[in-house]
Design a protein around this motif. Sequence first.
Motif, PDB file in Angstrom:
ATOM      1  N   ARG A 137      13.167  -9.201  15.731  1.00 43.82           N
ATOM      2  CA  ARG A 137      14.095  -8.101  15.473  1.00 43.82           C
ATOM      3  C   ARG A 137      13.836  -7.007  16.499  1.00 43.82           C
ATOM      4  O   ARG A 137      12.702  -6.803  16.921  1.00 43.82           O
ATOM      5  CB  ARG A 137      13.872  -7.525  14.071  1.00 43.82           C
ATOM      6  CG  ARG A 137      14.298  -8.456  12.975  1.00 43.82           C
ATOM      7  CD  ARG A 137      14.179  -7.825  11.606  1.00 43.82           C
ATOM      8  NE  ARG A 137      12.955  -7.058  11.473  1.00 43.82           N
ATOM      9  CZ  ARG A 137      12.762  -6.089  10.598  1.00 43.82           C
ATOM     10  NH1 ARG A 137      13.719  -5.759   9.764  1.00 43.82           N
ATOM     11  NH2 ARG A 137      11.626  -5.444  10.531  1.00 43.82           N
ATOM     12  N   SER A 145      18.242  -1.298  17.383  1.00 38.17           N
ATOM     13  CA  SER A 145      19.618  -1.382  17.861  1.00 38.17           C
ATOM     14  C   SER A 145      19.891  -0.264  18.858  1.00 38.17           C
ATOM     15  O   SER A 145      20.480   0.773  18.538  1.00 38.17           O
ATOM     16  CB  SER A 145      20.584  -1.315  16.683  1.00 38.17           C
ATOM     17  OG  SER A 145      21.885  -1.629  17.117  1.00 38.17           O
ATOM     18  N   SER A 146      19.434  -0.487  20.103  1.00 41.18           N
ATOM     19  CA  SER A 146      19.570   0.489  21.177  1.00 41.18           C
ATOM     20  C   SER A 146      19.669  -0.275  22.495  1.00 41.18           C
ATOM     21  O   SER A 146      19.331  -1.465  22.545  1.00 41.18           O
ATOM     22  CB  SER A 146      18.349   1.410  21.217  1.00 41.18           C
ATOM     23  OG  SER A 146      17.209   0.688  21.641  1.00 41.18           O
ATOM     24  N   ALA A 189      18.169  -4.074  23.479  1.00 38.82           N
ATOM     25  CA  ALA A 189      18.914  -5.169  24.106  1.00 38.82           C
ATOM     26  C   ALA A 189      18.194  -5.654  25.365  1.00 38.82           C
ATOM     27  O   ALA A 189      18.093  -6.864  25.615  1.00 38.82           O
ATOM     28  CB  ALA A 189      20.333  -4.716  24.437  1.00 38.82           C
ATOM     29  N   ALA A 248      25.930  -6.413  20.231  1.00 38.39           N
ATOM     30  CA  ALA A 248      25.385  -6.072  18.919  1.00 38.39           C
ATOM     31  C   ALA A 248      25.038  -4.592  18.853  1.00 38.39           C
ATOM     32  O   ALA A 248      25.269  -3.933  17.834  1.00 38.39           O
ATOM     33  CB  ALA A 248      24.147  -6.921  18.616  1.00 38.39           C
ATOM     34  N   VAL A 249      24.501  -4.056  19.934  1.00 41.76           N
ATOM     35  CA  VAL A 249      24.138  -2.639  19.989  1.00 41.76           C
ATOM     36  C   VAL A 249      25.380  -1.757  20.036  1.00 41.76           C
ATOM     37  O   VAL A 249      25.475  -0.759  19.330  1.00 41.76           O
ATOM     38  CB  VAL A 249      23.220  -2.367  21.202  1.00 41.76           C
ATOM     39  CG1 VAL A 249      23.051  -0.883  21.452  1.00 41.76           C
ATOM     40  CG2 VAL A 249      21.858  -3.032  20.988  1.00 41.76           C
ATOM     41  N   ARG A 305      26.351  -2.040  15.690  1.00 50.39           N
ATOM     42  CA  ARG A 305      25.260  -1.164  15.261  1.00 50.39           C
ATOM     43  C   ARG A 305      25.592  -0.483  13.940  1.00 50.39           C
ATOM     44  O   ARG A 305      26.669   0.069  13.762  1.00 50.39           O
ATOM     45  CB  ARG A 305      24.998  -0.095  16.320  1.00 50.39           C
ATOM     46  CG  ARG A 305      23.824   0.783  15.988  1.00 50.39           C
ATOM     47  CD  ARG A 305      23.546   1.767  17.135  1.00 50.39           C
ATOM     48  NE  ARG A 305      22.377   2.541  16.863  1.00 50.39           N
ATOM     49  CZ  ARG A 305      22.358   3.607  16.055  1.00 50.39           C
ATOM     50  NH1 ARG A 305      23.458   4.000  15.463  1.00 50.39           N
ATOM     51  NH2 ARG A 305      21.241   4.265  15.857  1.00 50.39           N
ATOM     52  N   ARG A 316      19.593   0.069  10.996  1.00 54.36           N
ATOM     53  CA  ARG A 316      19.464  -1.386  10.954  1.00 54.36           C
ATOM     54  C   ARG A 316      19.176  -1.937  12.338  1.00 54.36           C
ATOM     55  O   ARG A 316      19.724  -1.485  13.331  1.00 54.36           O
ATOM     56  CB  ARG A 316      20.757  -2.036  10.441  1.00 54.36           C
ATOM     57  CG  ARG A 316      21.095  -1.744   9.006  1.00 54.36           C
ATOM     58  CD  ARG A 316      20.033  -2.382   8.120  1.00 54.36           C
ATOM     59  NE  ARG A 316      20.392  -2.415   6.738  1.00 54.36           N
ATOM     60  CZ  ARG A 316      21.007  -3.412   6.131  1.00 54.36           C
ATOM     61  NH1 ARG A 316      21.377  -4.465   6.811  1.00 54.36           N
ATOM     62  NH2 ARG A 316      21.256  -3.353   4.850  1.00 54.36           N
ATOM     63  N   ASP A 317      18.308  -2.931  12.413  1.00 57.66           N
ATOM     64  CA  ASP A 317      17.959  -3.598  13.657  1.00 57.66           C
ATOM     65  C   ASP A 317      18.952  -4.724  13.930  1.00 57.66           C
ATOM     66  O   ASP A 317      19.773  -5.061  13.078  1.00 57.66           O
ATOM     67  CB  ASP A 317      16.563  -4.214  13.554  1.00 57.66           C
ATOM     68  CG  ASP A 317      15.479  -3.176  13.318  1.00 57.66           C
ATOM     69  OD1 ASP A 317      15.692  -2.003  13.668  1.00 57.66           O
ATOM     70  OD2 ASP A 317      14.416  -3.554  12.795  1.00 57.66           O
ATOM     71  N   PHE A 318      18.832  -5.331  15.108  1.00 54.59           N
ATOM     72  CA  PHE A 318      19.543  -6.582  15.353  1.00 54.59           C
ATOM     73  C   PHE A 318      18.486  -7.647  15.573  1.00 54.59           C
ATOM     74  O   PHE A 318      17.343  -7.362  15.908  1.00 54.59           O
ATOM     75  CB  PHE A 318      20.531  -6.479  16.534  1.00 54.59           C
ATOM     76  CG  PHE A 318      19.895  -6.451  17.897  1.00 54.59           C
ATOM     77  CD1 PHE A 318      19.660  -7.623  18.600  1.00 54.59           C
ATOM     78  CD2 PHE A 318      19.558  -5.249  18.501  1.00 54.59           C
ATOM     79  CE1 PHE A 318      19.086  -7.594  19.861  1.00 54.59           C
ATOM     80  CE2 PHE A 318      18.989  -5.207  19.759  1.00 54.59           C
ATOM     81  CZ  PHE A 318      18.750  -6.385  20.443  1.00 54.59           C
ATOM     82  N   ASP A 375      23.615  -9.012  13.683  1.00 51.75           N
ATOM     83  CA  ASP A 375      23.665  -7.567  13.466  1.00 51.75           C
ATOM     84  C   ASP A 375      24.168  -7.296  12.055  1.00 51.75           C
ATOM     85  O   ASP A 375      24.507  -8.220  11.324  1.00 51.75           O
ATOM     86  CB  ASP A 375      24.520  -6.861  14.532  1.00 51.75           C
ATOM     87  CG  ASP A 375      25.982  -7.263  14.510  1.00 51.75           C
ATOM     88  OD1 ASP A 375      26.604  -7.246  13.428  1.00 51.75           O
ATOM     89  OD2 ASP A 375      26.525  -7.572  15.583  1.00 51.75           O
TER      90      ASP A 375
END
Length: 176
Positions: free
Chosen positions: A41, A44-45, A49, A86-87, A91, A95-97, A116
């Motif tokens: 994981r 989400s930034s 990525a 995904a970011v 997003r 929450r993470d991806f 995501d």
Amino acid sequence: MRTATTTPADGPRRSTAHLAAETVALGDEVKPGELPAIAERFVSSPRGARLARHLAVRHMEEWGYPAASDVSCSVALVVGELAANAVQHGRVPGRDFGLRLALDLAAGLVRIEVADAASAKRPPTAPPSSYPEGESGRGLLLVDVLAARWGSAPRRPVGKTVWAEVPLEAQPVLRW
């Protein structure tokens, strides 16, 4: 002067046992002589990525595909595009991806899954047409060219997984 430091929040998250179960699985059983899938994981930034892409290249090297090989470059580009999407589009604050990579030697492919938390935003079923002077919109075109096939699936309890399968005999990729 600012120095580049990494905090635990920047890197891959280690509690990922649930990720593989939530994604469209290539196969949960690891056959003798095959390598296990990896799942991580990320925050989400844009940095998350980028770290996902670097992790993919590192694992391709561990699986015997050097960073400069065509298949490793193809995997890096696909992971980079799916993670960036995904970011940018998937997003959800807080929450993470997730990234999952699986090497399937029998099928001759690497399966890439990026999960995501955004259920409502699904990718198109076909790559969008792009205008040459446009500033964006080429990512899924790139995925479509490099992957044998790709798609998305809903994720339980929330979100989606976008996946792509890159052949181990990948087409040559232009390097900058």
